[in-house]
Design an enzyme around this catalytic site. Structure first.
Site, PDB file in Angstrom:
ATOM      1  N   HIS A  84      47.348  45.151  42.492  1.00 61.15           N
ATOM      2  CA  HIS A  84      47.159  43.904  41.727  1.00 61.15           C
ATOM      3  C   HIS A  84      47.030  42.696  42.668  1.00 61.15           C
ATOM      4  CE1 HIS A  84      47.778  42.496  37.364  1.00 61.15           C
ATOM      5  NE2 HIS A  84      47.080  41.591  38.002  1.00 61.15           N
ATOM      6  N   ARG A  92      43.013  45.435  33.517  1.00 60.79           N
ATOM      7  CA  ARG A  92      44.366  45.858  33.110  1.00 60.79           C
ATOM      8  C   ARG A  92      44.414  47.384  33.086  1.00 60.79           C
ATOM      9  NH1 ARG A  92      45.856  41.735  34.515  1.00 60.79           N
ATOM     10  NH2 ARG A  92      46.882  40.055  33.379  1.00 60.79           N
ATOM     11  N   GLU A  98      52.084  50.082  36.316  1.00 63.54           N
ATOM     12  CA  GLU A  98      52.244  49.320  37.549  1.00 63.54           C
ATOM     13  C   GLU A  98      53.541  48.520  37.627  1.00 63.54           C
ATOM     14  OE1 GLU A  98      48.655  46.759  37.314  1.00 63.54           O
ATOM     15  OE2 GLU A  98      50.051  45.070  37.290  1.00 63.54           O
TER      16      GLU A  98
END
Ligand code: NAD
Length: 332
Positions: A295, A234, A263
């Site tokens: 991601h 994360r 993000e």
């Protein structure tokens, strides 16, 4: 049973349609995010299916309840975007996919390490330009290097298994050390020892209030010069300003990130014709030793198949009231 599906991408439709052959749900796909603006799309739905950037705050939950929605099915592990208390109060059941193909994330982590080490991304472009020179492509052997793994859960374990195959020594840090891993040669050490001794440091713990900015100026100052840092967990685990500072000071050998603090404003979208206002990601993208992916560590055929199967299986069970409230899949 009708399911309204938000933040749908073409690949979501492909995998969910395939899994739905065994269920026969009526799924209506929408590209838009779920939020107050898109509640009108929910009319007539029994369940909604949401992803990481859909906003399920109290207002949205109330809107879903008014429209008769009984189930919120998250097709991801995290649930920080859902007001669970509001869902409970309104009698809306929430479920998620707590685990899917840890190997997918572990293998992407290794891909990022190999790319920045052996510079295959640069070699690919060079050779296409008929530049066959090796200058600037020098890497190092992974065999014999020390890899520090922070978080030895499902993904950390899968990553360790691969790195041991390369002949790496593993130092690990976890709040709950795993005795079985220690028997396989993994050495659990205090965080400081790991930071001081690892050539490669890979983050595989969840983001919690306690470990926010785990990698900050102080942690960076303990690391070996030329360290490779990888974050596929994360974004909030790394203080972006501090890592930019360390990169500018040439203390970091390589930074590989699949996740980024800010993000949600960038990832999963094509912004190629847009002026990006986030100066920090622009600065990160300008370093030759930083590799950013958007991601995508989870993004394999196997993981998407599992996500679709588990999500639709959850909805089927909740529809028939077969999933107990304490199921790890069920949240409210
Ligand atoms: P997991 O729950 O199996 O393992 C997490 C481990 O971290 C546990 O062993 C836990 O004890 C440990 N931990 C918790 N807090 C810690 C701390 N402060 N310091 C050290 N260790 C700590 O989870 P997992 O399935 O292995 O997933 C790990 C993370 O990977 C997830 O939390 C998620 O953020 C991330 N993830 C990323 C992607 C992607 O596509 N990039 C996909 C799935 C998961």
């Amino acid at each position: 049973m009708k399911i309204t599906f938000f933040s749908a991408k073409p690949y979501d439709k492909q995998f969910f349609d395939r899994s739905n052959e065994t269920h026969g749900f009526d799924i209506e796909y929408h590209e838009t995010h779920l939020g107050p603006h898109s509640l009108g799309l929910v009319d007539g739905a029994d369940a909604i299916c949401a992803f990481v950037n859909d906003k399920l705050n109290a207002e949205v939950i109330a809107g879903l309840h008014e429209r008769g929605v009984k189930v919120v099915a998250l097709r991801c592990a995290g649930f920080n975007n859902v007001d669970l208390d509001a869902a409970k109060q309104r009698g809306i059941m929430v479920c998620r996919v707590p685990a899917y193909s840890p190997e997918a994330v572990a293998e992407h982590t290794v891909a990022m390490i190999l790319t920045t080490n052996r510079k295959t991304h640069k070699a690919y472009n060079r050779v296409r330009e008929q530049n066959f020179s090796l200058n600037g492509l020098l890497g190092y052997n992974l065999s014999g290097k020390t890899v520090g793994v922070i978080g030895t859960g499902k993904i950390g374990k899968a990553f360790i298994k691969i790195m041991q195959g390369f002949g790496c020594n593993i130092l690990a840090y976890d709040l709950y050390p795993d005795a079985a891993l220690a028997e396989k040669g993994v050495e659990y050490v205090p965080l400081e020892t790991l930071l001081q001794n690892a050539h490669i440091i890979s983050l595989h713990c969840p983001l919690t209030p306690e470990n926010h900015y785990l990698i900050n100026q102080q942690a960076l100052s303990l690391m070996k010069p030329g360290v490779t840092i990888v974050n596929t967990s994360r974004g909030g685990l790394i203080n972006t300003k501090d890592i930019i500072h360390a990169l500018k000071a040439k203390r970091v050998g390589a930074l590989c990130i699949d996740v980024y603090e800010q993000e949600e404003k960038l990832f999963f979208r094509d912004l190629s014709s847009t002026i990006i206002e986030d100066d920090e990601i622009q600065r990160l993208m300008s370093f030759p030793n930083v590799l950013i992916t958007a991601h995508q560590a989870f993004f394999t055929e196997e993981a998407l198949t599992e996500i679709a199967q588990i999500t639709l299986g959850n909805i089927a069970q909740l529809a028939e009231n077969r999933m107990p409230p304490d199921s790890p899949f069920r949240l409210a």
